[in-house]
Scaffold this active site. Structure first.
Site, short mmCIF file in Angstrom:
data_model
loop_
_atom_site.label_atom_id
_atom_site.label_comp_id
_atom_site.label_asym_id
_atom_site.label_seq_id
_atom_site.Cartn_x
_atom_site.Cartn_y
_atom_site.Cartn_z
N ILE A 187 47.54 48.39 53.53
CA ILE A 187 46.57 47.37 53.09
C ILE A 187 47.24 46.00 53.14
O ILE A 187 48.37 45.84 52.67
CB ILE A 187 46.11 47.65 51.63
CG1 ILE A 187 45.66 49.11 51.45
CG2 ILE A 187 45.01 46.67 51.22
CD1 ILE A 187 44.50 49.56 52.32
N TYR A 244 59.41 55.64 44.70
CA TYR A 244 58.01 55.26 44.94
C TYR A 244 57.21 56.51 45.30
O TYR A 244 56.16 56.79 44.72
CB TYR A 244 57.93 54.23 46.08
CG TYR A 244 56.55 53.61 46.28
CD1 TYR A 244 56.06 52.67 45.39
CD2 TYR A 244 55.75 53.97 47.36
CE1 TYR A 244 54.80 52.10 45.56
CE2 TYR A 244 54.50 53.40 47.55
CZ TYR A 244 54.02 52.47 46.65
OH TYR A 244 52.77 51.90 46.81
N ASN A 293 46.37 49.85 38.11
CA ASN A 293 46.74 49.39 39.46
C ASN A 293 48.23 49.10 39.61
O ASN A 293 48.71 48.93 40.73
CB ASN A 293 45.93 48.13 39.80
CG ASN A 293 46.34 47.52 41.12
OD1 ASN A 293 46.19 48.16 42.18
ND2 ASN A 293 46.89 46.32 41.11
N LYS A 321 54.33 58.14 42.91
CA LYS A 321 52.96 58.14 43.43
C LYS A 321 52.43 59.57 43.57
O LYS A 321 51.24 59.82 43.38
CB LYS A 321 52.90 57.40 44.77
CG LYS A 321 53.12 55.89 44.64
CD LYS A 321 52.07 55.23 43.75
CE LYS A 321 52.18 53.72 43.72
NZ LYS A 321 51.17 53.12 42.84
N ASP A 373 48.07 41.76 32.87
CA ASP A 373 49.14 41.63 33.85
C ASP A 373 50.44 41.23 33.16
O ASP A 373 50.42 40.56 32.13
CB ASP A 373 48.78 40.57 34.91
CG ASP A 373 49.53 40.79 36.23
OD1 ASP A 373 48.92 41.32 37.18
OD2 ASP A 373 50.73 40.46 36.30
N1 LIG Z 1 49.19 47.19 49.70
C1 LIG Z 1 49.33 48.40 50.14
O1 LIG Z 1 49.48 48.62 51.34
C2 LIG Z 1 49.33 49.53 49.18
C3 LIG Z 1 49.34 50.79 49.70
C4 LIG Z 1 49.32 51.86 48.85
C5 LIG Z 1 49.27 51.65 47.49
N2 LIG Z 1 49.28 50.41 46.97
C6 LIG Z 1 49.26 50.26 45.51
O2 LIG Z 1 48.44 49.18 45.09
C7 LIG Z 1 48.94 48.68 43.85
C8 LIG Z 1 49.32 47.20 43.88
O3 LIG Z 1 48.58 46.48 44.73
P1 LIG Z 1 48.34 44.90 44.59
O4 LIG Z 1 47.90 44.49 45.94
O5 LIG Z 1 47.43 44.62 43.46
O6 LIG Z 1 49.84 44.36 44.33
P2 LIG Z 1 50.56 43.32 43.40
O7 LIG Z 1 52.00 43.52 43.74
O8 LIG Z 1 49.96 41.98 43.55
O9 LIG Z 1 50.37 43.88 41.94
C9 LIG Z 1 49.31 43.59 41.06
C10 LIG Z 1 49.84 43.06 39.76
O10 LIG Z 1 50.68 44.00 39.09
C11 LIG Z 1 51.47 43.24 38.20
N3 LIG Z 1 52.60 43.98 37.61
C12 LIG Z 1 53.78 44.29 38.16
N4 LIG Z 1 54.58 44.91 37.26
C13 LIG Z 1 53.87 44.99 36.11
C14 LIG Z 1 54.14 45.48 34.80
N5 LIG Z 1 55.33 46.02 34.49
N6 LIG Z 1 53.18 45.40 33.84
C15 LIG Z 1 51.98 44.85 34.14
N7 LIG Z 1 51.66 44.33 35.34
C16 LIG Z 1 52.59 44.40 36.32
C17 LIG Z 1 51.93 42.06 39.06
O11 LIG Z 1 52.33 40.95 38.29
C18 LIG Z 1 50.70 41.80 39.93
O12 LIG Z 1 49.98 40.67 39.52
C19 LIG Z 1 50.20 49.45 43.54
O13 LIG Z 1 49.93 50.52 42.69
C20 LIG Z 1 50.61 49.92 44.91
O14 LIG Z 1 51.49 51.00 44.87
C21 LIG Z 1 49.32 49.34 47.79
#
Ligand SMILES: NC(=O)c1ccc[n+]([C@@H]2O[C@H](COP(=O)([O-])OP(=O)(O)OC[C@H]3O[C@@H](n4cnc5c(N)ncnc54)[C@H](O)[C@@H]3O)[C@@H](O)[C@H]2O)c1
Length: 259
Positions: A199, A166, A102, A170, A49
């Protein structure tokens, strides 16, 4: 017996950057839930991370349950960090079989409200990063006799809500994953993409708060998904239960896209 027994998994973006839900002590996002579920299925997990403390929190939660996990700092917009995350995983656990990409951020707005710098940053964090981690991981997975990769896209790959970079990144991930799947197949490595719908994750709570009641009526199943449901779908795609599935996409959205 877990479905991922004996496997080594690298989760990029395995922290959770946002507030917990009411009543929860640990904030749960898609990356953290995936890491924990895969560890419960038997995988040794390297949690990478941008914020090392968030990765360490995930690893600590896994170890507390009796699983195996370590944490590493990694900014996916830096090629050197992507290479190092793969290398550190192999150094610590002896091999690499599984990878989950992710990381996904949302900056900018529609076509006229997004700056060139914002667009470039989105390409770097949401797309180029996945290319890099897969490119460095594939030779290790081949050495280990095969494996699986899951890239986390979004329903935004198929539906527009006017956040141009975005949606573009994606959507591009689908092509990136398909192409990688063609190359990886000869090394017995499968590559698939998951498309979460709405989500209730850290990403969403950070952006709009916990708005379950407002969002739920839009969804056929009348509720947002949980990060655990994303983690379970990813664990399936990583496991041998999905042994003939590659180069494809799995939508996990409570029926939203079918509407
Ligand atoms: N929550 C939703 O409704 C939803 C819907 C569709 C897709 N997604 C996708 O799910 C994923 C994120 O979900 P999450 O719930 O884990 O969110 P989150 O925002 O908590 O992200 C997970 C981790 O990614 C890390 N991160 C951010 N930038 C980074 C970088 N440059 N290098 C390394 N790590 C980095 C953050 O520090 C965080 O801990 C994304 O790809 C998002 O597009 C989410």
């Amino acid at each position: 017996m877990g479905r991922l027994d004996g496997k080594v998994l690298l989760v990029i973006g395995g922290g959770a950057d946002g507030p917990p839900r009411e009543g929860e002590t640990l904030a749960i996002g898609n990356g953290r839930a995936t890491s924990i579920i895969c560890a419960r299925e038997g995988a040794a997990v390297m949690v990478a991370d941008l914020k090392l403390a968030l990765a360490e929190e995930t690893a600590a939660a896994i170890v507390k349950e009796g699983g195996r996990a370590k944490a590493v700092a990694c900014d996916v917009s830096r090629e050197e960090d992507c290479r190092a995350a793969v290398e550190t995983t192999v150094q610590n656990f002896g091999a690499l079989h599984l990878l989950v990409n992710n990381v996904g951020i949302g900056i900018g707005g529609n076509l006229v409200k997004t700056s060139t710098d914002q667009f470039d940053r989105m390409l770097s964090v949401n797309l180029r990063s996945h290319f890099l981690t897969m490119r460095y991981a594939l030779p290790e997975m081949a050495k280990a006799g095969g494996g699986a990769i899951v890239n986390v896209s979004s329903l935004a790959a198929q539906r527009s809500n006017s956040m141009i970079s975005y949606e573009a990144t994606k959507a591009a991930l689908l092509g990136l994953s398909r192409s990688a799947a063609m190359t990886a197949a000869r090394d017995n490595v499968r590559v698939n993409t998951i498309l979460p719908g709405l989500i209730n994750s850290t990403m969403v709570r950070r952006a709009i708060g916990d708005r379950e009641a407002a969002v739920a009526p839009r969804i056929p199943m009348r509720r947002q998904g949980t990060p655990w449901e994303i983690g379970k779908a990813i664990a399936f795609l990583l496991s041998d239960d999905a042994s003939y599935i590659t180069g494809t996409e799995l939508i996990v959205d409570g029926g939203l896209s079918a509407r």
